[in-house]
Design a protein around this motif. Structure first.
Motif, PDB file in Angstrom:
ATOM      1  N   HIS A 128      34.569  48.829  38.802  1.00 35.39           N
ATOM      2  CA  HIS A 128      33.430  47.940  38.622  1.00 35.39           C
ATOM      3  C   HIS A 128      33.289  47.017  39.837  1.00 35.39           C
ATOM      4  O   HIS A 128      32.200  46.866  40.397  1.00 35.39           O
ATOM      5  N   SER A 133      36.058  43.437  32.035  1.00 31.98           N
ATOM      6  CA  SER A 133      37.474  43.190  32.329  1.00 31.98           C
ATOM      7  C   SER A 133      37.760  43.107  33.827  1.00 31.98           C
ATOM      8  O   SER A 133      38.705  42.458  34.249  1.00 31.98           O
ATOM      9  N   ARG A 165      31.617  45.747  27.793  1.00 32.98           N
ATOM     10  CA  ARG A 165      31.947  46.093  26.420  1.00 32.98           C
ATOM     11  C   ARG A 165      32.050  44.853  25.537  1.00 32.98           C
ATOM     12  O   ARG A 165      31.786  44.915  24.332  1.00 32.98           O
ATOM     13  N   GLN A 204      23.870  50.231  35.864  1.00 32.66           N
ATOM     14  CA  GLN A 204      25.331  50.244  36.044  1.00 32.66           C
ATOM     15  C   GLN A 204      25.750  49.795  37.441  1.00 32.66           C
ATOM     16  O   GLN A 204      25.298  50.323  38.450  1.00 32.66           O
ATOM     17  N   VAL A 205      26.653  48.854  37.456  1.00 33.35           N
ATOM     18  CA  VAL A 205      27.196  48.354  38.717  1.00 33.35           C
ATOM     19  C   VAL A 205      28.586  48.937  38.894  1.00 33.35           C
ATOM     20  O   VAL A 205      29.377  48.952  37.963  1.00 33.35           O
ATOM     21  N   ASP A 241      34.674  32.560  24.281  1.00 37.21           N
ATOM     22  CA  ASP A 241      33.798  33.538  23.646  1.00 37.21           C
ATOM     23  C   ASP A 241      32.422  33.525  24.307  1.00 37.21           C
ATOM     24  O   ASP A 241      31.722  32.520  24.292  1.00 37.21           O
ATOM     25  N   LEU A 242      32.059  34.643  24.873  1.00 35.55           N
ATOM     26  CA  LEU A 242      30.790  34.696  25.606  1.00 35.55           C
ATOM     27  C   LEU A 242      29.608  34.392  24.704  1.00 35.55           C
ATOM     28  O   LEU A 242      28.591  33.870  25.160  1.00 35.55           O
ATOM     29  N   SER A 280      28.362  47.094  32.881  1.00 28.44           N
ATOM     30  CA  SER A 280      29.545  47.868  33.257  1.00 28.44           C
ATOM     31  C   SER A 280      29.349  49.299  32.775  1.00 28.44           C
ATOM     32  O   SER A 280      28.455  49.591  31.977  1.00 28.44           O
ATOM     33  N   ARG A 281      30.207  50.166  33.250  1.00 30.53           N
ATOM     34  CA  ARG A 281      30.102  51.553  32.831  1.00 30.53           C
ATOM     35  C   ARG A 281      30.361  51.696  31.334  1.00 30.53           C
ATOM     36  O   ARG A 281      29.729  52.515  30.666  1.00 30.53           O
ATOM     37  N   SER A 291      30.626  54.360  40.348  1.00 27.67           N
ATOM     38  CA  SER A 291      29.730  55.459  39.980  1.00 27.67           C
ATOM     39  C   SER A 291      28.376  54.909  39.550  1.00 27.67           C
ATOM     40  O   SER A 291      27.571  55.614  38.959  1.00 27.67           O
ATOM     41  N   ASN A 309      35.208  35.384  30.132  1.00 28.89           N
ATOM     42  CA  ASN A 309      35.971  36.363  29.361  1.00 28.89           C
ATOM     43  C   ASN A 309      36.895  35.617  28.414  1.00 28.89           C
ATOM     44  O   ASN A 309      37.434  34.569  28.761  1.00 28.89           O
TER      45      ASN A 309
HETATM   46  C1  LIG Z   1      35.754  57.641  38.693  1.00 28.78           C
HETATM   47  C2  LIG Z   1      35.437  56.417  37.894  1.00 28.78           C
HETATM   48  C3  LIG Z   1      34.286  55.725  38.187  1.00 28.78           C
HETATM   49  C4  LIG Z   1      33.980  54.553  37.479  1.00 28.78           C
HETATM   50  N1  LIG Z   1      32.845  53.887  37.804  1.00 28.78           N
HETATM   51  C5  LIG Z   1      32.581  52.714  37.192  1.00 28.78           C
HETATM   52  C6  LIG Z   1      31.424  51.961  37.542  1.00 28.78           C
HETATM   53  O1  LIG Z   1      30.622  52.365  38.385  1.00 28.78           O
HETATM   54  N2  LIG Z   1      31.199  50.792  36.926  1.00 28.78           N
HETATM   55  C7  LIG Z   1      32.040  50.300  35.957  1.00 28.78           C
HETATM   56  O2  LIG Z   1      31.769  49.205  35.431  1.00 28.78           O
HETATM   57  N3  LIG Z   1      33.115  51.002  35.589  1.00 28.78           N
HETATM   58  C8  LIG Z   1      33.400  52.202  36.167  1.00 28.78           C
HETATM   59  N4  LIG Z   1      34.490  52.917  35.769  1.00 28.78           N
HETATM   60  C9  LIG Z   1      35.197  52.477  34.550  1.00 28.78           C
HETATM   61  C10 LIG Z   1      36.137  51.310  34.767  1.00 28.78           C
HETATM   62  O3  LIG Z   1      37.381  51.829  35.183  1.00 28.78           O
HETATM   63  C11 LIG Z   1      36.307  50.519  33.442  1.00 28.78           C
HETATM   64  O4  LIG Z   1      36.721  51.391  32.433  1.00 28.78           O
HETATM   65  C12 LIG Z   1      35.041  49.800  32.993  1.00 28.78           C
HETATM   66  O5  LIG Z   1      34.495  49.046  34.051  1.00 28.78           O
HETATM   67  C13 LIG Z   1      35.321  48.889  31.816  1.00 28.78           C
HETATM   68  O6  LIG Z   1      34.158  48.279  31.360  1.00 28.78           O
HETATM   69  P1  LIG Z   1      34.205  46.846  30.659  1.00 28.78           P
HETATM   70  O7  LIG Z   1      34.871  45.874  31.549  1.00 28.78           O
HETATM   71  O8  LIG Z   1      32.842  46.533  30.179  1.00 28.78           O
HETATM   72  O9  LIG Z   1      35.082  47.140  29.348  1.00 28.78           O
HETATM   73  P2  LIG Z   1      36.561  46.687  29.005  1.00 28.78           P
HETATM   74  O10 LIG Z   1      37.501  47.046  30.063  1.00 28.78           O
HETATM   75  O11 LIG Z   1      36.808  47.166  27.637  1.00 28.78           O
HETATM   76  O12 LIG Z   1      36.470  45.107  29.009  1.00 28.78           O
HETATM   77  C14 LIG Z   1      35.803  44.341  28.061  1.00 28.78           C
HETATM   78  C15 LIG Z   1      36.157  42.884  28.319  1.00 28.78           C
HETATM   79  O13 LIG Z   1      35.396  42.056  27.459  1.00 28.78           O
HETATM   80  C16 LIG Z   1      36.209  40.969  27.052  1.00 28.78           C
HETATM   81  N5  LIG Z   1      35.627  40.454  25.801  1.00 28.78           N
HETATM   82  C17 LIG Z   1      35.551  41.076  24.590  1.00 28.78           C
HETATM   83  N6  LIG Z   1      34.912  40.303  23.715  1.00 28.78           N
HETATM   84  C18 LIG Z   1      34.584  39.152  24.344  1.00 28.78           C
HETATM   85  C19 LIG Z   1      33.934  37.948  23.950  1.00 28.78           C
HETATM   86  N7  LIG Z   1      33.453  37.773  22.704  1.00 28.78           N
HETATM   87  N8  LIG Z   1      33.789  36.981  24.871  1.00 28.78           N
HETATM   88  C20 LIG Z   1      34.261  37.122  26.121  1.00 28.78           C
HETATM   89  N9  LIG Z   1      34.884  38.245  26.553  1.00 28.78           N
HETATM   90  C21 LIG Z   1      35.057  39.250  25.671  1.00 28.78           C
HETATM   91  C22 LIG Z   1      37.581  41.548  26.898  1.00 28.78           C
HETATM   92  O14 LIG Z   1      38.576  40.553  27.012  1.00 28.78           O
HETATM   93  C23 LIG Z   1      37.627  42.547  28.063  1.00 28.78           C
HETATM   94  O15 LIG Z   1      38.174  41.959  29.236  1.00 28.78           O
HETATM   95  C24 LIG Z   1      34.819  54.094  36.445  1.00 28.78           C
HETATM   96  C25 LIG Z   1      35.974  54.800  36.142  1.00 28.78           C
HETATM   97  C26 LIG Z   1      36.294  55.943  36.851  1.00 28.78           C
HETATM   98  C27 LIG Z   1      37.542  56.678  36.504  1.00 28.78           C
END
Ligand SMILES: Cc1cc2nc3c(=O)[nH]c(=O)nc-3n(C[C@H](O)[C@H](O)[C@H](O)COP(=O)(O)OP(=O)(O)OC[C@H]3O[C@@H](n4cnc5c(N)ncnc54)[C@H](O)[C@@H]3O)c2cc1C
Ligand SMILES: Nc1ncnc2c1ncn2[C@@H]1O[C@H](COP(=O)(O)O)[C@@H](O)[C@H]1O
Lengths: 261, 323
Positions: free
Chosen positions: B273, B268, B210, B249-250, B305-306, B235-236, B253, B287
């Motif tokens: 993930h 995150s 995200r 997607q890694v 900042d990425l 990520s998801r 799921s 991050n």
């Molecule tokens: C049954 C189930 C299955 C799931 N399966 C998966 C799966 O297969 N894969 C998966 O990935 N998730 C899965 N999830 C979801 C998982 O729980 C998380 O919600 C998801 O991985 C979050 O994605 P994210 O880290 O991209 O987003 P976020 O958690 O929102 O993290 C975003 C990160 O980006 C950082 N960030 C923001 N802006 C910047 C910037 N400019 N520079 C540097 N860093 C920044 C933030 O600090 C934050 O840490 C599943 C959930 C459930 C309930």
């Protein structure tokens, strides 16, 4: 159209997991937190969408005892018409092939047009049971479906599936088995009234004798010798310094220490 | 220790996937005869890719076999296995290999270990395999029961690809005529949206979450992946937002990957993930939040900042690699 969905209750992905001292076959300790395997919920949701469109019946089945039955309650809360539990002491020791044998025997009794399963169960991630059920029935299957269209009258299905490097569209005659990949459907959040009703439902059971399956057919072909914890990662090294020095340091570490460049 | 070890090689263009060679290398290390099995219209044409890693090549030919369903392929292999009685049959734990071996295991009623990360010789010529369970939170050691053949899908990058040796002999066989009719039939092939995704065997994966804020943010991941000669994952959250194909997607799921290097940009580090990548050899997390959970599960962490860090890292790596 009649659809059978294979559902399994699995340890919650967030349940704590540890490996006990002796590392033997009984060393795996998993916190008592459960959920229905995610891809099975996707399969169930896809089945309900097909019922909505074409009419018919959705039957959910699970093989196992104890917590296994909760997957069926979940299926009822989603809106399945009927559920069945395959429960037999011989199944407790079965591996994926044995489970597939029992499920295939059940499907043979039911004679549905379509069987839906998850692409893999969240606990053992084998991806075995779906294709193995199809093979035992002599049916075609399509794994990892992200889209599914069925023409019940023409007895035909069209599946879009993920493969390494892209996607493929397959055509298969019914009856067939399809395993659900994320994207095939978005599992609903069942309503509280539905959940309450499902909690009280009486769940019918079948044992191997009722399925006409000899116990030898579910004998495991593999044996767990033991468990060990995953390899530990060294503590993280946070790369310090201001930009762009920190980037240079990281690149150098990747080359000289991790040797991945 | 009777019986050969077969490796069903997965075609890729004019050659085979690297994981097929890794499996051949492992089979050879276990001793005995190593047989590379090729399936295709003109399977023998691919023999040069595998012969230097096998004592023998079995090229099973049929006009439709390469494109045939796993139903047809499993049928052909089961017939061959019944007459020739290999000790074990291996394939790469890719979508192709796992689909095929699952069907073959049911057809033969044979013990099968999907997604093994270790394969070794046990007592009495037995084989033992190790595979992650519960999303990699434990590793199970498994043995086979009965006489085999024993089936194993070997995870890519679990073993190195072997150095070529003396070329094995090539035997051509014709598959039965009636294969073409066995469904399902492939009617169309499509590339994944946003370019080909081939994470299965990638040496390096740059995954974005995200934090990259949109499909354009993936350009930064692409850039870094290009510098590393790797592939792009997601990520998801990024996939659900529609920024990237599901295939990328890694995680729990999504898919499980095990590259030598995994770089996470703006992810995150939720357990869901990590379950898809915990066996990566080296993990780098970038991050802006110093408290992001992912840092606890990384080898190297960079806070910031990425959008600033990742392009600079790509540039730096390009420079180092040119030297
Ligand atoms: C049954 C189930 C299955 C799931 N399966 C998966 C799966 O297969 N894969 C998966 O990935 N998730 C899965 N999830 C979801 C998982 O729980 C998380 O919600 C998801 O991985 C979050 O994605 P994210 O880290 O991209 O987003 P976020 O958690 O929102 O993290 C975003 C990160 O980006 C950082 N960030 C923001 N802006 C910047 C910037 N400019 N520079 C540097 N860093 C920044 C933030 O600090 C934050 O840490 C599943 C959930 C459930 C309930
Ligand atoms: N015990 C079981 N009961 C019902 N369905 C099962 C069972 N085990 C596996 N399945 C189905 O098969 C799929 C793949 O499981 P697996 O081969 O264990 O990864 C699951 O997603 C379920 O749909």
């Amino acid at each position: 159209m009649k659809i059978v969905v294979l559902v399994k209750q699995v340890p919650d992905p967030e349940a704590r997991v540890s490996v006990g001292g002796d590392g033997g076959p009984g060393a795996l300790q998993v916190e008592d937190r459960w959920c229905t395997s995610y891809f099975d919920e996707v399969a169930l949701e896809a089945a309900l969408a097909l019922r909505q469109r074409h009419g018919g019946e959705v039957v959910a089945v699970t093989a196992g005892s104890g917590k296994a039955v909760d997957a069926l309650r979940r299926a009822l809360a989603f809106g399945a018409d009927r559920v069945l539990q395959l429960d037999d002491p011989a199944l407790a020791a079965a591996d994926g092939l044995g489970v597939a044998a029992a499920l295939a025997a059940f499907v043979r009794r039911e004679q549905p047009d379509l069987v839906l399963a998850g692409r893999q169960a969240l606990d053992d991630e084998a991806g075995l049971v779906g294709p193995a059920v199809a093979e035992r029935l002599g049916w075609p299957h399509a794994a990892d479906a992200v889209a599914l269209e069925v023409e019940p009258a023409a007895k035909r299905a069209r599946v879009e599936r993920t493969v390494d490097g892209g996607r493929e569209v397959l055509e298969l005659p019914l009856p067939a088995l399809v395993t659900a990949q994320k994207g095939l459907a978005v599992p609903r959040v069942p309503q509280v009234t539905g959940v309450m009703k499902a909690m009280r439902a009486k769940i019918d059971k079948l044992d191997l004798a009722a399925l006409g399956l000899p116990a030898a057919d579910v004998e495991p072909r593999t044996a767990v010798l033991g468990y060990r914890p995953p390899p530990a990662r060294k503590p993280v090294r946070m790369v310090a310094g201001d930009f762009p020095e920190n980037v240079r340091t990281l690149a150098a570490l990747l080359r000289d220490e991790a040797k991945v460049l | 220790m009777a019986g050969a070890i077969w490796v069903v090689a997965e075609p890729r263009g004019d050659a085979v996937r690297r994981v097929s060679l890794e499996a051949l290398g492992r089979a050879a290390a276990l001793g005995g005869e190593t047989v590379a099995v090729l399936l295709g219209a003109d399977a023998a044409a691919t023999a040069p890719a595998v012969a230097p890693h096998a004592t023998r090549v079995l090229a099973v030919e049929h006009p439709t076999l390469a494109d045939a369903s796993s139903t047809a392929q499993a049928r052909v292999l089961a017939e061959l296995a019944r007459t020739r009685a290999p000790r074990a049959i291996l394939a790469g734990a890719t979508a192709w290999g796992r689909d095929l071996l699952a069907r073959l295991a049911a057809r033969l009623g044979a013990g099968y270990v999907p997604d093994a990360v270790e394969l070794s010789a046990g007592a009495d010529g037995q084989l033992e395999a190790v595979r992650p369970v519960l999303g990699g939170r434990a590793y199970a050691r498994l043995a086979f029961r009965g006489d085999g053949p024993w089936l194993v899908a070997l995870r890519p990058n679990a073993y190195p690809a072997p150095a070529p040796g003396a070329a094995g002999t090539v035997e051509r066989l014709a598959a039965p005529e009636d294969l073409a009719a066995l469904p399902p039939r492939v009617v169309e092939r499509k590339a994944a949206a946003g370019g080909p995704v081939d994470l299965a065997e990638a040496d390096a994966i740059v995954a974005a979450g995200r934090g990259v804020r949109g499909p354009e943010g993936f350009a930064i991941a692409e850039q870094l992946a290009a510098a590393l000669g790797g592939a792009v994952g997601a990520s998801r959250a990024a996939v659900d937002a529609g920024w990237r194909d599901h295939a990328a997607q890694v995680g729990k799921s999504g898919r499980t990957v095990a590259p030598r290097l995994y770089v996470a940009l703006g992810i995150s580090g939720a357990v869901h993930h990590r379950m898809g990548m915990d066996t990566a050899r080296t993990v780098v997390v970038i991050n802006q939040d110093a408290n992001a959970p992912f840092f606890k599960h990384a080898d190297y962490g960079l806070v910031g900042d990425l959008f600033q860090l990742a392009p600079a890292l790509a540039e730096e790596i390009r420079k180092l690699r040119e030297k």
